[in-house]
Motif scaffolding. Structure first.
Motif, mmCIF file in Angstrom:
data_model
loop_
_atom_site.group_PDB
_atom_site.id
_atom_site.type_symbol
_atom_site.label_atom_id
_atom_site.label_comp_id
_atom_site.label_asym_id
_atom_site.label_seq_id
_atom_site.Cartn_x
_atom_site.Cartn_y
_atom_site.Cartn_z
ATOM 1 N N GLU A 142 -9.466 -0.290 18.621
ATOM 2 C CA GLU A 142 -8.623 0.834 18.224
ATOM 3 C C GLU A 142 -8.772 1.080 16.728
ATOM 4 O OE1 GLU A 142 -4.361 0.051 18.085
ATOM 5 O OE2 GLU A 142 -4.767 -2.107 18.367
ATOM 6 N N LYS A 143 -8.392 2.283 16.315
ATOM 7 C CA LYS A 143 -8.328 2.577 14.892
ATOM 8 C C LYS A 143 -6.895 2.388 14.424
ATOM 9 C CE LYS A 143 -7.876 7.580 15.655
ATOM 10 N NZ LYS A 143 -8.502 8.902 15.410
ATOM 11 N N VAL A 144 -6.739 2.015 13.149
ATOM 12 C CA VAL A 144 -5.435 1.721 12.564
ATOM 13 C C VAL A 144 -5.260 2.599 11.336
ATOM 14 C CG1 VAL A 144 -3.969 -0.054 11.540
ATOM 15 C CG2 VAL A 144 -5.556 -0.650 13.388
ATOM 16 N N ASP A 145 -4.162 3.339 11.273
ATOM 17 C CA ASP A 145 -3.874 4.196 10.132
ATOM 18 C C ASP A 145 -3.037 3.436 9.106
ATOM 19 O OD1 ASP A 145 -3.740 6.401 8.480
ATOM 20 O OD2 ASP A 145 -2.469 7.604 9.804
ATOM 21 N N ASP A 196 6.383 12.865 5.763
ATOM 22 C CA ASP A 196 5.554 13.968 5.289
ATOM 23 C C ASP A 196 4.062 13.683 5.449
ATOM 24 O OD1 ASP A 196 7.778 15.507 4.466
ATOM 25 O OD2 ASP A 196 7.913 14.336 2.609
ATOM 26 N N GLY A 197 3.738 12.537 6.043
ATOM 27 C CA GLY A 197 2.341 12.189 6.268
ATOM 28 C C GLY A 197 1.661 11.533 5.085
ATOM 29 N N GLU A 198 2.410 11.208 4.036
ATOM 30 C CA GLU A 198 1.825 10.578 2.864
ATOM 31 C C GLU A 198 1.738 9.059 3.044
ATOM 32 O OE1 GLU A 198 4.500 11.862 -0.191
ATOM 33 O OE2 GLU A 198 3.296 13.652 -0.629
ATOM 34 N N ILE A 199 0.658 8.472 2.527
ATOM 35 C CA ILE A 199 0.458 7.029 2.615
ATOM 36 C C ILE A 199 1.553 6.295 1.835
ATOM 37 C CG2 ILE A 199 -1.062 5.147 1.863
ATOM 38 C CD1 ILE A 199 -3.421 6.948 2.529
ATOM 39 N N GLU A 200 2.102 5.251 2.454
ATOM 40 C CA GLU A 200 3.173 4.473 1.832
ATOM 41 C C GLU A 200 2.747 3.054 1.472
ATOM 42 O OE1 GLU A 200 6.469 4.825 4.667
ATOM 43 O OE2 GLU A 200 7.487 6.047 3.142
ATOM 44 N N ALA A 201 1.522 2.688 1.824
ATOM 45 C CA ALA A 201 1.077 1.325 1.554
ATOM 46 C C ALA A 201 -0.439 1.292 1.433
ATOM 47 C CB ALA A 201 1.546 0.371 2.650
ATOM 48 N N MET A 202 -0.933 0.208 0.842
ATOM 49 C CA MET A 202 -2.359 -0.006 0.622
ATOM 50 C C MET A 202 -2.847 -1.191 1.451
ATOM 51 S SD MET A 202 -2.055 0.142 -3.546
ATOM 52 C CE MET A 202 -0.565 -0.903 -3.502
ATOM 53 N N ILE A 203 -4.172 -1.312 1.561
ATOM 54 C CA ILE A 203 -4.733 -2.519 2.165
ATOM 55 C C ILE A 203 -4.282 -3.729 1.349
ATOM 56 C CG2 ILE A 203 -6.857 -3.766 2.712
ATOM 57 C CD1 ILE A 203 -6.406 -1.369 4.517
ATOM 58 N N HIS A 204 -3.816 -4.748 2.032
ATOM 59 C CA HIS A 204 -3.341 -5.950 1.339
ATOM 60 C C HIS A 204 -4.516 -6.630 0.623
ATOM 61 C CE1 HIS A 204 -1.426 -9.818 0.625
ATOM 62 N NE2 HIS A 204 -0.261 -9.213 0.838
ATOM 63 N N TYR A 237 -10.005 8.042 4.681
ATOM 64 C CA TYR A 237 -8.638 8.418 4.328
ATOM 65 C C TYR A 237 -8.266 9.746 4.970
ATOM 66 C CZ TYR A 237 -7.715 4.733 0.886
ATOM 67 O OH TYR A 237 -7.461 3.528 0.276
ATOM 68 N N GLU A 238 -9.184 10.711 4.918
ATOM 69 C CA GLU A 238 -8.886 12.021 5.490
ATOM 70 C C GLU A 238 -8.810 11.986 7.006
ATOM 71 O OE1 GLU A 238 -12.174 14.501 4.243
ATOM 72 O OE2 GLU A 238 -13.280 14.081 6.090
ATOM 73 N N LYS A 239 -9.366 10.971 7.621
ATOM 74 C CA LYS A 239 -9.368 10.854 9.079
ATOM 75 C C LYS A 239 -8.188 10.036 9.586
ATOM 76 C CE LYS A 239 -14.448 11.014 9.163
ATOM 77 N NZ LYS A 239 -14.551 12.419 9.580
#
Length: 295
Positions: free
Chosen positions: A212-215, A221-229, A274-276
């Motif tokens: 599976e893919k993981v977002d 609002d669809g904005e990213i709230e976290a980064m790759i650890h 990121y856009e996907k």
């Protein structure tokens, strides 16, 4: 089973900013005898020339998602990539290409990865051979419904060679040379197969099956709230266990993997995804012993 592979297409620049493949294709255009083998003819193709010239992934739309057969037949789809997708598909058909080798690079730490267009036993045996002669090579398999409309799917047999980590628009001599070696090893295998010679191909193949893919975590609002650890960054193909950290929020809070089984993330933090809406893919590590069509 022996397949008479006589015509190979070596493609660079499907994504214009991935210049390892671009410059390899240009090199082989300049020195074409380097990629010719007895009984096997290889042509080179620079896929997205306008994006290459501009140093961009694409102009209007991702070319490597533009090969849906229905879209190729649709006269209303005429933006830049949709138009050249039709041209490339026609060329592959007219040239009677048996095998496509599509050259890519990634900002993720994928090392040397072979991505298969299908579970065809010939591709499985080829992959097993490549992993045998170079243990650094990994093999990635998508489910058929995840893998249908890429450029590599235009021929019966197709692979992508994905190398990284490397920034877009950057050449890395080590990765360039390792990719070139992998191309030559592939062509040597095809030549030996045409001659009926037996190369050292193991009976087993270790590969990574995409689950599976993981977002990224996002707000309403669809904005990213976290980064790759930080503990996960650049850990492609490494085991991720339940309870391990996977993201870190902008205010420093760890977010943990809540699955119930160990997975192997790939394409971690690929910039173009990121856009996907893709932070990574989860895969399962498997071992195949029988290279059958339905594996």
């Amino acid at each position: 089973m022996v397949i008479p592979i006589e015509r190979v297409a070596l493609v660079g620049g499907t994504h214009g900013g991935e210049i390892t493949g671009v410059f390899l294709a240009k090199k082989f255009q300049r020195f074409p005898l380097q990629i010719q083998r007895n009984g096997v003819e290889t042509i080179t193709l620079l896929a997205n020339k306008k994006a290459i010239a501009m140093g961009r992934r694409y102009i209007d739309t991702d070319l490597n998602r533009a090969f849906n057969p229905q879209d190729l037949e649709n006269p209303l789809l005429v933006n830049y990539e949709q138009s050249i997708a039709k041209s490339i598909a026609q060329q592959i058909q007219q040239e009677k290409i048996d095998l496509i080798i599509d050259l890519h690079s990634t900002t993720a730490n994928m090392g040397l990865t072979i991505i298969l267009s299908s579970n065809h036993p010939y591709l499985l045996r080829l992959s097993a051979y490549l992993t045998e002669i170079n243990p650094k090579v990994k093999v990635l398999k998508y489910a058929p419904n995840q893998n249908a409309f890429h450029l590599r799917s235009l021929a019966e047999l197709g692979i992508a060679i994905e190398v990284g980590a490397i920034a877009n628009g950057l050449l890395d001599a080590k990765l360039f040379q390792e990719t070139e070696d992998l191309i030559h090893a592939t062509l040597d295998y095809l030549e030996a197969d045409r001659k009926g010679e037996s190369l050292a191909t193991p009976a087993n193949l270790t590969f990574y099956r995409v689950l599976e893919k993981v977002d990224y975590p996002r707000n309403q609002d669809g904005e990213i709230e976290a980064m790759i650890h930080p503990q996960l960054q650049f850990q492609d193909y490494k085991p991720l266990h339940p309870g391990n950290p996977i993201f870190i929020s902008f205010d420093g809070k760890d977010i943990f993997y809540e699955g119930d089984k160990t997975v192997y993330p790939v394409f971690i933090n690929e910039v173009a995804y990121y856009e996907k809406g893709i932070a990574m893919y989860f895969t399962q590590k498997e071992r195949m012993r029988n290279f059958s069509v339905n594996s």
